[in-house]
Design a protein around this motif. Structure first.
Motif, mmCIF file in Angstrom:
data_model
loop_
_atom_site.group_PDB
_atom_site.id
_atom_site.type_symbol
_atom_site.label_atom_id
_atom_site.label_comp_id
_atom_site.label_asym_id
_atom_site.label_seq_id
_atom_site.Cartn_x
_atom_site.Cartn_y
_atom_site.Cartn_z
ATOM 1 N N GLN A 99 -82.780 -80.430 38.196
ATOM 2 C CA GLN A 99 -82.540 -79.268 37.600
ATOM 3 C C GLN A 99 -80.992 -79.312 37.092
ATOM 4 O O GLN A 99 -80.857 -78.672 35.912
ATOM 5 C CB GLN A 99 -82.326 -78.287 38.960
ATOM 6 N N LEU A 144 -82.252 -81.405 43.161
ATOM 7 C CA LEU A 144 -81.089 -80.960 42.448
ATOM 8 C C LEU A 144 -80.677 -81.858 41.050
ATOM 9 O O LEU A 144 -80.173 -81.370 40.239
ATOM 10 C CB LEU A 144 -79.953 -81.380 43.589
ATOM 11 N N GLN A 177 -82.815 -71.830 48.035
ATOM 12 C CA GLN A 177 -83.870 -72.185 46.802
ATOM 13 C C GLN A 177 -84.721 -70.969 46.437
ATOM 14 O O GLN A 177 -84.975 -71.137 45.257
ATOM 15 C CB GLN A 177 -84.724 -73.340 47.624
ATOM 16 N N VAL A 236 -72.966 -84.258 40.796
ATOM 17 C CA VAL A 236 -74.092 -83.909 41.191
ATOM 18 C C VAL A 236 -75.082 -85.265 41.729
ATOM 19 O O VAL A 236 -75.871 -84.826 42.672
ATOM 20 C CB VAL A 236 -75.009 -83.270 39.779
ATOM 21 N N ALA A 258 -74.214 -79.201 48.646
ATOM 22 C CA ALA A 258 -75.380 -79.080 47.569
ATOM 23 C C ALA A 258 -75.346 -77.684 47.451
ATOM 24 O O ALA A 258 -75.517 -77.306 45.982
ATOM 25 C CB ALA A 258 -76.693 -79.487 48.167
ATOM 26 N N TRP A 278 -75.007 -76.505 43.453
ATOM 27 C CA TRP A 278 -76.140 -75.551 42.797
ATOM 28 C C TRP A 278 -75.257 -74.305 42.048
ATOM 29 O O TRP A 278 -75.784 -73.918 41.088
ATOM 30 C CB TRP A 278 -76.980 -75.080 43.876
ATOM 31 N N ILE A 292 -82.594 -69.213 43.900
ATOM 32 C CA ILE A 292 -82.547 -70.224 42.596
ATOM 33 C C ILE A 292 -83.628 -70.007 41.808
ATOM 34 O O ILE A 292 -83.726 -69.852 40.512
ATOM 35 C CB ILE A 292 -82.163 -71.758 42.907
ATOM 36 N N ASP A 322 -85.474 -82.629 47.893
ATOM 37 C CA ASP A 322 -84.279 -81.813 47.676
ATOM 38 C C ASP A 322 -83.306 -82.347 47.067
ATOM 39 O O ASP A 322 -82.889 -81.783 45.824
ATOM 40 C CB ASP A 322 -83.598 -81.173 48.653
#
Length: 812
Positions: A711, A708, A638, A689, A672, A676, A641, A704
């Motif tokens: 985003q 996801l 994370q 997704v 995940a 991502w 990202i 989370d």
């Protein structure tokens, strides 16, 4: 009984007043019963005024020969002799009698019982309610009214005494009000006064106990207790009202109180009963400093009792035991434990160190246990483990070997822990505590070397086994907290919740571990994205270093999920301090991961990098156990990202993929991570997704999963996919679907410039400030916001901000 008497309505004083006022010439016979102070005399005075106002003579017991001329009002009939009571019985039987008699509930002579039978069901006087008090004292605060009612029980006489002498809203009983009880106590006689003195210092109102304590026979005590109740000095449960107790203590010489207290303490000690309520009031008094063997023993026992019921008093009680003559060495270890339980960790560690090196102390092993527990609380797990390890074979205490092994594993020394666990164990009988500790060590080891489910079930059993014995025991950590940590690392949130709920309810680990359990409980709503519930669970007051680390990480997580950059920056300041105080260990990786994300969002990783490097080395030394490594790796992903570091994100994703086999949460995080990477590369598959986001949600990372989806929504070029992913994010957060706007612009998603504008607006900047930052006009910023609002189908400014938070997520 006179059958022609007027009905007294509901049997209350109001009915009697009404009957006399409306028909003063009518026959009436009535009895009024109430303890002393409940207003019997005042009621008779009102009735007398009513009769006189109507021209009816008011007569008393001296006027019974001409009772037919007026109304006979008799107060305190329980004090009359039998001859007078007999004449009142005859009067009550007369058809035209007007007779009102007041009396206490008891004791009562036979003749009074006969009179009461003729008078019929009595008017019962009761204490004032809080509402009635508020009507009388209109200018006082509600808090003061509650205090007054609690002190006086609502007894009218005592209320009047306080109101006549107290200062407004001062919650302290006036000495003048207490002094007025002298007459009440004098009316009780010697036996009654002795009873209230004993009850004031803590004796229960049991006739046998009081008879033994006061050297009186049971019959005398029984009669005295009846008089005490009838005098209105006690509540319904026979406990002295607070104002009465305060008056007794004030008006009784301290020598007499000490004499009764000593006898009562001796009785309780011989019976094995509690003594804390008896000696706690003596703290700070001169008599507590006098050499007295009985009091010394009582203070010692009270100190033990206070560890469970009043931990803040325990250190003072052990100090009082020494002042009263107990040898200092005999209470030194327990004094250290009391200081730890009371939260005085520096003092506890100082005393424990003295105990460990002093061979004259009879229970040195308790000093080791206290030192090890305090060191763990201060975030020094390796030193705690070494203290436990040293005690094995020297100063044995239940669970020392197991807690040493847990600590060694926690700092990455698995081989040392295995060697210790494989050695012989002679810690004593297999009690619940030793059994719980053994299972704790086994479960922690399994979490590093074996299966997550086996580790969790073993730790949950350890937590259950420790519940009956855990409240008064000082421990480096509790099986419940370690079980919850393992459950959080493998996504078993329901198991974590139930284990922590039981720990909080049963007080496992005592006051020293109470905050740890509550903080871990707050982590559960945090991972679900419920920041309101998480914040509500945060404890207040002083925290130990270990608890401060958890609390700071929770504050950071709440600020991150709320996109509150100011709060996030404030949490960073706290985190830098607490990181410096807390050494790296396995059981601190959960808060560390949250702080890594916080540092990334603030673009300030330098201060946390050394701690993170040390944590990674610890995990490497343990063979990178998936259960403990995967969550930290996920948080590092994370952070990558947030910082748009694609190469680093790819590395973290690969690491997660290697651990996917270990447990369902690790598998969900690995999937995940792969998704991502696609999102970061501009490849958004809506179905994939949504499927992955829901898998994260199901595995325990609800927030989370929503992030996801959010985003992915902002990075897709497909407007329909963007709106679908946005609604998926809302659903995973437990929010209802939004009504969709029609005619939403050109069908595209937010441009890069619109994203920049949105991020700055979310950060709290005004249009003018955003314009200065981006070198555009405020009018242009307003134009961008208008287009964004149209594209997202937002209807209000708050609606727009909510949607932007979902789109931009917590990495902005």
């Amino acid at each position: 009984m006179n059958q022609s008497t007027i009905s007294l309505l509901d049997g209350h004083a109001a009915g009697l007043r009404s009957a006399v006022a409306t028909a003063p010439a009518a026959p009436i016979t009535a009895g009024v019963q109430g303890p002393g102070g409940y207003g019997k005399s005042a009621l008779l005075a009102e009735l007398a005024d009513a009769y006189r106002a109507a021209g009816v003579p008011v007569l008393g017991t001296a006027d019974l020969d001409r009772a037919d001329e007026g109304a006979v009002l008799v107060d305190d009939a329980h004090r009359l002799d039998e001859s007078v009571l007999g004449r009142l019985v005859e009067l009550a039987r007369a058809p035209e009698a007007r007779l009102v008699v007041t009396y206490r509930p008891g004791p009562r002579p036979d003749a009074l019982g006969e009179l009461i039978g003729e008078l019929g069901a009595p008017v019962l006087l009761s204490a004032l309610s809080q509402e009635e008090l508020a009507m009388q004292v209109r200018d006082a605060s509600a808090e003061w009214i509650r205090w007054l009612h609690a002190q006086t029980g609502g007894v009218p006489r005592y209320v009047s005494r306080v109101l006549a002498t107290a200062e407004p809203d001062v919650t302290q009983l006036p000495e003048r009000a207490l002094d007025q009880f002298q007459h009440d106590f004098d009316q009780l006689g010697d036996a009654g006064r002795a009873c209230v003195t004993a009850m004031a210092v803590g004796a229960t109102p049991h006739p046998d106990l009081l008879a033994s304590l006061l050297d009186l026979d049971t019959a005398e005590i029984g009669a005295a207790l009846l008089a005490v109740r009838a005098s209105g000095l006690v509540a319904a449960d026979d406990v002295l009202l607070p104002i009465v107790r305060a008056a007794v203590l004030r008006l009784t010489p301290w020598e007499r109180r000490l004499q009764v207290t000593r006898r009562l303490v001796e009785t309780q000690l011989s019976r094995g009963g509690p003594v804390l309520p008896l000696v706690a009031p003596l703290l700070g008094a001169e008599i507590a400093r006098l050499p007295e063997a009985t009091l010394a023993k009582a203070f010692e026992q009270a100190g033990e009792e206070a560890l469970l019921d009043a931990p803040e008093l325990a250190p003072r009680l052990f100090d009082a035991a020494v002042s009263a003559g107990a040898p200092p060495a005999s209470v030194a270890a327990r004094r250290a434990r009391a200081a730890a339980v009371a939260g005085q960790l520096d003092e506890a560690l100082r005393l424990a160190d003295q105990v460990v090196v002093d061979s004259a102390v009879p229970d040195r092993e308790l000093g080791v246990q206290v030192a090890a527990s305090v060191l763990a609380q201060r975030g020094l797990l390796e030193r705690s483990a070494e203290m436990c390890r040293w005690s094995v074979g020297r100063l044995r205490w239940p669970g020392d070997r197991a807690f040493a092994a847990v600590g060694l594993i926690g700092v990455g020394r698995l081989a040392d822990a295995d060697a210790l666990l494989d050695s012989s164990d002679d810690a004593g009988p297999p009690t619940s505590m030793t059994g719980a500790a053994a299972q704790l060590a086994s479960g922690v080891r399994e979490s590093v070397t074996g299966s997550a489910s086996n580790a969790l079930s073993t730790l949950v059993r350890a937590a259950s086994l420790s519940e009956p014995v855990g409240r008064g025991v000082v421990l480096p950590d509790s099986p419940a907290s370690l079980a919850a940590l393992v459950a959080l690392h493998c996504g078993e949130l329901d198991v974590a919740a139930s284990t922590l709920e039981r720990a909080v309810a049963t007080g496992t680990g005592g006051p020293l571990l109470r905050n740890r359990h509550r903080l871990l409980s707050a982590w559960l709503p945090l991972v679900r994205g419920d920041t309101v519930a998480a914040r509500a669970k945060l404890p207040t007051g002083a925290l130990t270093a270990r608890d401060r680390l958890l609390a700071t990480a929770l504050e950071a997580g709440i600020a991150s999920r709320d996109n509150d950059m100011a709060a996030l920056a404030a949490a960073r300041g706290q985190a830098r301090q607490v990181i410096a105080e807390h050494s790296v260990d396995l059981f601190a990786l959960l808060p560390l991961g949250e702080l890594v994300v916080m540092a990334a969002r603030l673009r300030d990783l330098d201060w946390i990098d050394p701690y993170l490097t040390e944590a990674l080395a610890l995990l490497e030394g343990l063979g990178n156990p998936p259960l403990w490594t995967s969550m930290l790796t996920w948080k590092r992903l994370q952070a990558s990202i947030v910082l748009d570091e694609l190469g680093t994100a790819q590395q973290r994703a690969a690491e997660l993929g290697a651990m996917a086999h270990h447990n369902p949460l690790a598998a969900a995080m690995a999937d995940a991570a792969r998704v991502w990477l696609g999102i970061l590369g501009g490849q958004v598959d809506q179905d994939e997704v949504e499927k992955t986001a829901r898998a994260l949600h199901a595995a325990g990372l609800a927030w989370d999963g929503a992030r996801l989806a959010g985003q992915a929504a902002i990075r897709t070029a497909d407007r329909r996919a963007m709106l679908g992913l946005l609604e998926c994010a809302r659903a995973l957060q437990g929010k209802p679907p939004r009504p969709r706007a029609v005619g939403g612009g050109d069908g595209g998603v937010l441009s890069e410039r619109e994203k920049e504008v949105a991020e700055l607006v979310l950060a709290g900047l005004t249009y003018k400030q955003v314009g200065k930052r981006l070198f555009i006009s405020a009018k242009t910023v307003e134009h961008h916001i208008s287009r964004i609002k149209q594209r997202l189908g937002a209807t209000t400014r708050q609606d727009l901000l909510d949607r932007l938070r979902e789109l931009l997520g917590s990495d902005r």
